[in-house]
Write an enzyme that holds these catalytic residues in place. Structure first.
Site, PDB file in Angstrom:
ATOM      1  N   ASP A 133      53.437  36.631  80.176  1.00  0.00           N
ATOM      2  CA  ASP A 133      52.708  35.753  79.260  1.00  0.00           C
ATOM      3  C   ASP A 133      51.308  36.293  78.979  1.00  0.00           C
ATOM      4  OD1 ASP A 133      51.657  33.661  77.811  1.00  0.00           O
ATOM      5  OD2 ASP A 133      52.074  32.116  79.308  1.00  0.00           O
ATOM      6  N   ASP A 164      50.415  36.519  71.136  1.00  0.00           N
ATOM      7  CA  ASP A 164      51.232  35.730  72.056  1.00  0.00           C
ATOM      8  C   ASP A 164      52.693  36.028  71.778  1.00  0.00           C
ATOM      9  OD1 ASP A 164      52.496  33.791  73.595  1.00  0.00           O
ATOM     10  OD2 ASP A 164      52.079  32.181  72.171  1.00  0.00           O
TER      11      ASP A 164
END
Length: 393
Positions: free
Chosen positions: A46, A270
């Site tokens: 992440d 992201d």
């Protein structure tokens, strides 16, 4: 944004590593090991998280109540089995975020500890977040046991809010401060996924692969953009460690779209589930719907998790649709999402895969899987900048 930029010495054996990534509904998963002896911790990789988070045996403060919180088949890191596990509660107090973007309005609570983490041939002692699970997850086991966070690190951060990669690089376990990514998506001209060694993607740690860059990297300094915590990743207390670029221009083909003038506009790198879909404003999405003669559709399994409506288009006309174009602060270079990359086939229906945030003009977007197609992305943890290039195939 200024990085912590520690002094360090590199051992001769330090080498970069291509971490194989497997696509999942949550995002990309990769394997790391933690503890002595090493325990496999499949982790959700992440770019927007600040540390190495791990599910542990602890449930509501009690390490003996594991299965009051977790399903029997939930993978966890058993801290009691690691001889190198060290409690760090006197250094870093427990933290709870509510809301958060993992469990939303359930508590995300962590204690802090340190242990040995191994990724590829790199091993280093890091500070990690040991979960103290606060609610019942027995009906919803996750396909991973932790989160390998790759958020940028700033001077005000201590080890409790530093990426595990950054901590390991600072101790000399990685040769360079770079983390690189490329995506071997279904539909790519790299049908065999050879550039990803047969995997869905590669997260290269400690360097980047120059042979995969078509032309040269363009570097962009990241910016502090507090609106992320209002319209995108909402945390209390707030988190601001994001690879955010200043968006200076957005257009559909040659048709320029308005940017938010009061806050500016941010592109948040992201590649997890929030990064699926072409990032557009509500207003630009309306323009795209009109330009593509799209009609409303209700989907049981939409192509992204945004709150916007979805629209279907005529598959035969996709090549006539406008590319979505972006420019970022510091360069006039235009980066495109071509129509075939923002139109998704869902149950034999062509659907606009667009994700919106906020209201009105463009304020922020998550630039992930959809944007990353056919691009090479490098995160520089020393200078807090992002490198973009076309992917050589």
């Amino acid at each position: 944004m200024v990085s912590a930029n520690p002094a360090r010495r590199r051992p001769e054996k330090a080498a970069s590593y291509d971490l194989p990534l497997t696509w999942s509904a949550f995002g990309f998963l990769g394997d790391v090991s933690i503890g002595t002896p090493p325990q496999l911790v499949t982790s959700f990789v992440d770019w927007t998280w600040i540390n190495q988070y791990v599910f542990t045996t602890t449930c509501q403060g009690d390490p003996e109540r594991t299965y009051d919180c977790f399903a029997k088949d939930q993978a966890i890191f058993n801290q009691s089995l690691s001889s190198s596990f060290r409690d760090q509660s006197t250094l870093y107090p427990s933290r709870t975020w509510n809301p958060n973007h993992f469990f939303f309005y359930e508590d995300l609570t962590v204690d802090h500890a340190s242990d040995i983490e191994t990724v590829g041939s790199s091993s280093a002692r890091i500070t990690l977040q040991a979960a103290d699970q606060q609610f019942d997850l027995r009906d919803d086991p996750y396909p991973f046991a932790g989160v390998y966070g790759l958020s940028p690190v700033f001077k005000t951060d201590n080890a409790s809010t530093q990426s595990p990669f950054y901590q390991a690089w600072s101790s000399g376990a990685w040769p360079e401060p770079f983390v690189a990514f490329h995506y071997c998506y279904n539909g790519s001209v790299d049908v065999s996924k050879s550039t990803c060694k047969g995997h869905d993607g590669l997260q290269t740690l400690g360097g980047y692969n120059h042979s995969l860059i078509d032309g040269h990297l363009l570097w962009y300094d990241i910016v502090f953009f507090p609106e992320v915590n209002n319209v995108d990743f909402v945390y209390e207390p707030a988190i601001y460690n994001y690879w955010t670029l200043n968006v200076t221009r957005l257009s559909l083909g040659d048709q320029v779209q308005s940017l938010n003038q009061s806050t500016g506009a941010g592109a948040v790198l992201d590649h997890a589930s929030y990064g699926r879909g072409a990032p557009l404003s509500i207003n630009a999405y309306k323009e795209l719907v009109s330009a593509t003669a799209a009609t409303s559709i209700t989907l049981d399994s939409p192509p992204n998790n945004g709150n916007q409506s979805f629209y279907q288009v005529d598959c035969a006309n996709v090549d006539t649709f406008p590319p979505i174009r972006y420019q970022f602060g510091g360069s006039e270079r235009v980066w495109e999402i071509i129509p075939s990359n923002y139109v998704e086939v869902v149950n034999d229906t062509c659907v606009l895969n667009v994700r919106t945030l906020g209201d009105g003009d463009f304020i922020a977007g998550n630039f992930g899987e959809t944007f990353a197609k056919d691009k090479y992305i490098v995160l520089d943890f020393e200078k807090n900048r992002v490198g973009l290039a076309d992917l050589k195939l």
